[in-house]
Design a protein around this motif. Structure first.
Motif, mmCIF file in Angstrom:
data_model
loop_
_atom_site.group_PDB
_atom_site.id
_atom_site.type_symbol
_atom_site.label_atom_id
_atom_site.label_comp_id
_atom_site.label_asym_id
_atom_site.label_seq_id
_atom_site.Cartn_x
_atom_site.Cartn_y
_atom_site.Cartn_z
ATOM 1 N N ARG A 1 0.841 -1.205 0.000
ATOM 2 C CA ARG A 1 0.000 0.000 0.000
ATOM 3 C C ARG A 1 0.873 1.251 0.000
ATOM 4 N NH1 ARG A 1 -1.125 3.452 3.653
ATOM 5 N NH2 ARG A 1 -0.307 2.154 5.339
ATOM 6 N N GLU A 2 1.919 1.263 0.825
ATOM 7 C CA GLU A 2 2.794 2.435 0.876
ATOM 8 C C GLU A 2 3.463 2.686 -0.464
ATOM 9 O OE1 GLU A 2 5.242 3.472 4.191
ATOM 10 O OE2 GLU A 2 4.342 1.913 5.427
ATOM 11 N N ARG A 3 3.868 1.610 -1.137
ATOM 12 C CA ARG A 3 4.499 1.800 -2.447
ATOM 13 C C ARG A 3 3.488 2.357 -3.442
ATOM 14 N NH1 ARG A 3 7.368 -3.073 -5.696
ATOM 15 N NH2 ARG A 3 5.180 -3.594 -6.102
ATOM 16 N N GLY A 4 2.244 1.855 -3.380
ATOM 17 C CA GLY A 4 1.215 2.387 -4.262
ATOM 18 C C GLY A 4 0.999 3.873 -4.044
ATOM 19 N N MET A 5 0.940 4.285 -2.779
ATOM 20 C CA MET A 5 0.776 5.708 -2.470
ATOM 21 C C MET A 5 1.975 6.524 -2.967
ATOM 22 S SD MET A 5 -2.154 5.922 -0.926
ATOM 23 C CE MET A 5 -3.299 5.155 0.237
ATOM 24 N N LEU A 6 3.167 5.941 -2.825
ATOM 25 C CA LEU A 6 4.368 6.637 -3.292
ATOM 26 C C LEU A 6 4.366 6.757 -4.809
ATOM 27 C CD1 LEU A 6 7.109 7.911 -2.625
ATOM 28 C CD2 LEU A 6 8.116 5.622 -2.723
ATOM 29 N N TYR A 7 3.968 5.689 -5.491
ATOM 30 C CA TYR A 7 3.857 5.766 -6.948
ATOM 31 C C TYR A 7 2.892 6.874 -7.360
ATOM 32 C CZ TYR A 7 6.361 1.458 -8.321
ATOM 33 O OH TYR A 7 7.308 0.503 -8.587
ATOM 34 N N GLN A 8 1.781 6.978 -6.650
ATOM 35 C CA GLN A 8 0.825 8.037 -6.978
ATOM 36 C C GLN A 8 1.473 9.411 -6.829
ATOM 37 O OE1 GLN A 8 -2.163 8.916 -4.120
ATOM 38 N NE2 GLN A 8 -3.656 9.644 -5.631
ATOM 39 N N ARG A 9 2.200 9.586 -5.732
ATOM 40 C CA ARG A 9 2.878 10.864 -5.512
ATOM 41 C C ARG A 9 3.878 11.159 -6.627
ATOM 42 N NH1 ARG A 9 7.327 12.129 -0.808
ATOM 43 N NH2 ARG A 9 7.881 14.208 -1.571
ATOM 44 N N MET A 10 4.521 10.106 -7.125
ATOM 45 C CA MET A 10 5.530 10.273 -8.174
ATOM 46 C C MET A 10 4.905 10.315 -9.570
ATOM 47 S SD MET A 10 8.380 7.671 -6.524
ATOM 48 C CE MET A 10 9.752 8.095 -7.608
ATOM 49 N N ALA B 1 -7.128 -6.632 -2.829
ATOM 50 C CA ALA B 1 -7.404 -8.065 -2.964
ATOM 51 C C ALA B 1 -6.801 -8.863 -1.813
ATOM 52 C CB ALA B 1 -6.865 -8.572 -4.295
ATOM 53 N N LEU B 2 -5.621 -8.435 -1.343
ATOM 54 C CA LEU B 2 -4.914 -9.167 -0.286
ATOM 55 C C LEU B 2 -5.415 -8.817 1.111
ATOM 56 C CD1 LEU B 2 -1.321 -8.791 -1.767
ATOM 57 C CD2 LEU B 2 -2.524 -10.962 -1.443
ATOM 58 N N GLU B 3 -5.921 -7.598 1.295
ATOM 59 C CA GLU B 3 -6.328 -7.128 2.621
ATOM 60 C C GLU B 3 -7.757 -6.574 2.573
ATOM 61 O OE1 GLU B 3 -4.765 -7.376 5.438
ATOM 62 O OE2 GLU B 3 -2.822 -8.107 4.758
ATOM 63 N N PRO B 4 -8.749 -7.397 2.219
ATOM 64 C CA PRO B 4 -10.127 -6.885 2.078
ATOM 65 C C PRO B 4 -10.742 -6.386 3.387
ATOM 66 C CG PRO B 4 -10.089 -9.290 1.979
ATOM 67 C CD PRO B 4 -8.667 -8.845 1.935
ATOM 68 N N GLU B 5 -10.170 -6.775 4.531
ATOM 69 C CA GLU B 5 -10.711 -6.352 5.821
ATOM 70 C C GLU B 5 -9.845 -5.280 6.482
ATOM 71 O OE1 GLU B 5 -13.632 -7.492 6.730
ATOM 72 O OE2 GLU B 5 -13.660 -8.805 4.957
ATOM 73 N N ALA B 6 -8.913 -4.701 5.757
ATOM 74 C CA ALA B 6 -8.023 -3.697 6.342
ATOM 75 C C ALA B 6 -8.823 -2.484 6.815
ATOM 76 C CB ALA B 6 -6.972 -3.265 5.325
ATOM 77 N N PRO B 7 -8.401 -1.849 7.902
ATOM 78 C CA PRO B 7 -9.134 -0.684 8.424
ATOM 79 C C PRO B 7 -9.267 0.450 7.402
ATOM 80 C CG PRO B 7 -7.537 -1.459 10.036
ATOM 81 C CD PRO B 7 -7.273 -2.217 8.764
ATOM 82 N N ASP B 8 -8.297 0.571 6.525
ATOM 83 C CA ASP B 8 -8.313 1.669 5.557
ATOM 84 C C ASP B 8 -8.837 1.243 4.189
ATOM 85 O OD1 ASP B 8 -6.254 -0.001 4.796
ATOM 86 O OD2 ASP B 8 -4.791 1.600 4.495
ATOM 87 N N ILE B 9 -9.484 0.082 4.112
ATOM 88 C CA ILE B 9 -9.809 -0.490 2.813
ATOM 89 C C ILE B 9 -10.737 0.398 1.991
ATOM 90 C CG2 ILE B 9 -11.784 -1.873 3.568
ATOM 91 C CD1 ILE B 9 -8.999 -2.933 1.111
ATOM 92 N N GLU B 10 -11.702 1.078 2.628
ATOM 93 C CA GLU B 10 -12.630 1.920 1.864
ATOM 94 C C GLU B 10 -11.913 3.115 1.263
ATOM 95 O OE1 GLU B 10 -15.535 0.978 0.953
ATOM 96 O OE2 GLU B 10 -15.294 -0.839 2.151
ATOM 97 N N ASP B 11 -10.991 3.690 1.992
ATOM 98 C CA ASP B 11 -10.208 4.807 1.444
ATOM 99 C C ASP B 11 -9.361 4.343 0.264
ATOM 100 O OD1 ASP B 11 -11.234 6.533 3.336
ATOM 101 O OD2 ASP B 11 -9.544 6.275 4.721
ATOM 102 N N VAL B 12 -8.774 3.165 0.393
ATOM 103 C CA VAL B 12 -7.936 2.651 -0.693
ATOM 104 C C VAL B 12 -8.786 2.322 -1.908
ATOM 105 C CG1 VAL B 12 -6.319 0.840 -1.385
ATOM 106 C CG2 VAL B 12 -6.187 1.798 0.919
ATOM 107 N N ARG B 13 -9.958 1.754 -1.695
ATOM 108 C CA ARG B 13 -10.848 1.445 -2.826
ATOM 109 C C ARG B 13 -11.274 2.716 -3.553
ATOM 110 N NH1 ARG B 13 -14.154 -3.175 0.501
ATOM 111 N NH2 ARG B 13 -12.940 -4.980 -0.233
ATOM 112 N N ALA B 14 -11.547 3.770 -2.796
ATOM 113 C CA ALA B 14 -11.907 5.043 -3.425
ATOM 114 C C ALA B 14 -10.742 5.568 -4.267
ATOM 115 C CB ALA B 14 -12.292 6.058 -2.356
ATOM 116 N N LEU B 15 -9.525 5.396 -3.768
ATOM 117 C CA LEU B 15 -8.347 5.823 -4.524
ATOM 118 C C LEU B 15 -8.165 4.975 -5.776
ATOM 119 C CD1 LEU B 15 -5.974 7.721 -4.726
ATOM 120 C CD2 LEU B 15 -4.706 6.229 -3.155
ATOM 121 N N VAL B 16 -8.468 3.681 -5.693
ATOM 122 C CA VAL B 16 -8.384 2.801 -6.857
ATOM 123 C C VAL B 16 -9.335 3.287 -7.949
ATOM 124 C CG1 VAL B 16 -8.961 0.488 -7.700
ATOM 125 C CG2 VAL B 16 -7.536 0.753 -5.660
ATOM 126 N N VAL B 17 -10.547 3.678 -7.570
ATOM 127 C CA VAL B 17 -11.519 4.202 -8.547
ATOM 128 C C VAL B 17 -10.965 5.463 -9.206
ATOM 129 C CG1 VAL B 17 -13.810 5.223 -8.828
ATOM 130 C CG2 VAL B 17 -13.502 3.185 -7.390
#
Length: 284
Positions: free
Chosen positions: A234-243, A258-274
């Motif tokens: 996740r951190e690398r994905g966020m860094l790629y976005q910044r770059m 896909a790997l962490e469907p129950e992660a506490p931040d999953i809804e925020d990450v899904r919104a970013l994926v969209v």
């Protein structure tokens, strides 16, 4: 975007006993030192060991070998802990430690273990809280050593005092730090765990210094050493976005969801994926 060389991935795919720890550390250093002469530095470690081994009388005890190793590495060669600039990245790179003869606890411990192994000492790393150490099993006992402090042997009182410094009382579930079972903090670290801790040090340094390319290099290596570290993905994905590497960011964050469907931040990450999916569609 940088990628991890195949030979590092091949090394990490080996069984634990077949991983060359010093070589892996030097491969990590290649990101900051392109064209690094890895075999040359490994040869230097071997030459140190040959010099020391030639001085050891046959049948010397483990204790005597430790004394000889400490005298050779710290007194004769002049290796020392770098307490003044512990957050300088070069202290985490084994080539710089060999060149400058100074480093942080984990890099000095790697060098200590590598030379020790070559003179018949089965030294093991210890991921002690706040300060990496080395241990040597001995006839039903355990010798714990601190290469950052010249190979000093640590007593139980020393170790408990160090725990007291780094573990807040409120973090132990009501158990006084002085009463915590010491053995649980002295388990041997695997080579992958040692490399992961080294990379965490570098990650913290490059986050603090705001050096995104160096941070990306570290995250790339981390995900090879510990592919189960999904938070790093996740951190690398966020860094790629910044770059502004949007396709790479989308790939990592999709994998994370896909790997962490129950992660506490999953809804925020899904919104970013969209959001990233829409942005990448415009790039086509």
């Amino acid at each position: 975007m940088s990628e991890v060389p195949d030979r590092f991935a091949e090394l990490m795919a080996r069984d634990e006993a077949e991983i060359d720890l010093a070589r892996a550390c030097l491969m990590i250093a290649e990101d900051a030192y392109p064209g690094l002469d890895i075999d040359g530095y490994l040869g230097e470690i071997e030459r140190f060991a040959v010099r020391l081994r030639g001085r050891l009388p046959p049948g010397e005890s483990a204790e005597e070998r430790i004394v000889a190793l400490n005298r050779f590495l710290f007194d004769e060669l002049g290796f020392t802990g770098n307490a003044d600039h512990s957050y300088a990245p070069r202290n985490s790179y084994l080539n710089e430690v060999l060149d400058r003869r100074t480093g942080i606890p984990i890099t000095l411990s790697v060098l200590y273990m590598e030379i020790g192994r070559r003179i018949g000492l089965p030294l093991e790393g210890v991921s002690f809280p706040g300060h990496f150490l080395v241990r040597l099993p001995m006839r039903g006992a355990m010798l714990v050593l601190d290469p950052f402090s010249g190979g000093e042997a640590l007593s139980e009182a020393d170790l408990r005092e160090r725990l007291q410094r780094v573990i807040p009382e409120g973090a132990t579930g009501g158990v006084p730090v002085a009463e915590l079972p010491l053995d649980s903090f002295l388990e041997p670290a695997s080579k992958r765990q040692i490399l992961a801790r080294l990379l965490r040090n570098l990650k913290g340094i490059y986050l603090g210094a705001d050096r995104p390319q160096r941070l990306l290099d570290v995250l790339n290596r981390t995900l090879v050493v510990t592919p189960e570290a999904h938070g790093e993905l996740r951190e690398r994905g966020m860094l790629y976005q910044r770059m502004e590497a949007y396709r790479a960011a989308l790939r990592d964050l999709q994998d994370y969801t896909a790997l962490e469907p129950e992660a506490p931040d999953i809804e925020d990450v899904r919104a970013l994926v969209v959001e990233l999916s829409a942005r990448c569609a415009k790039l086509n």
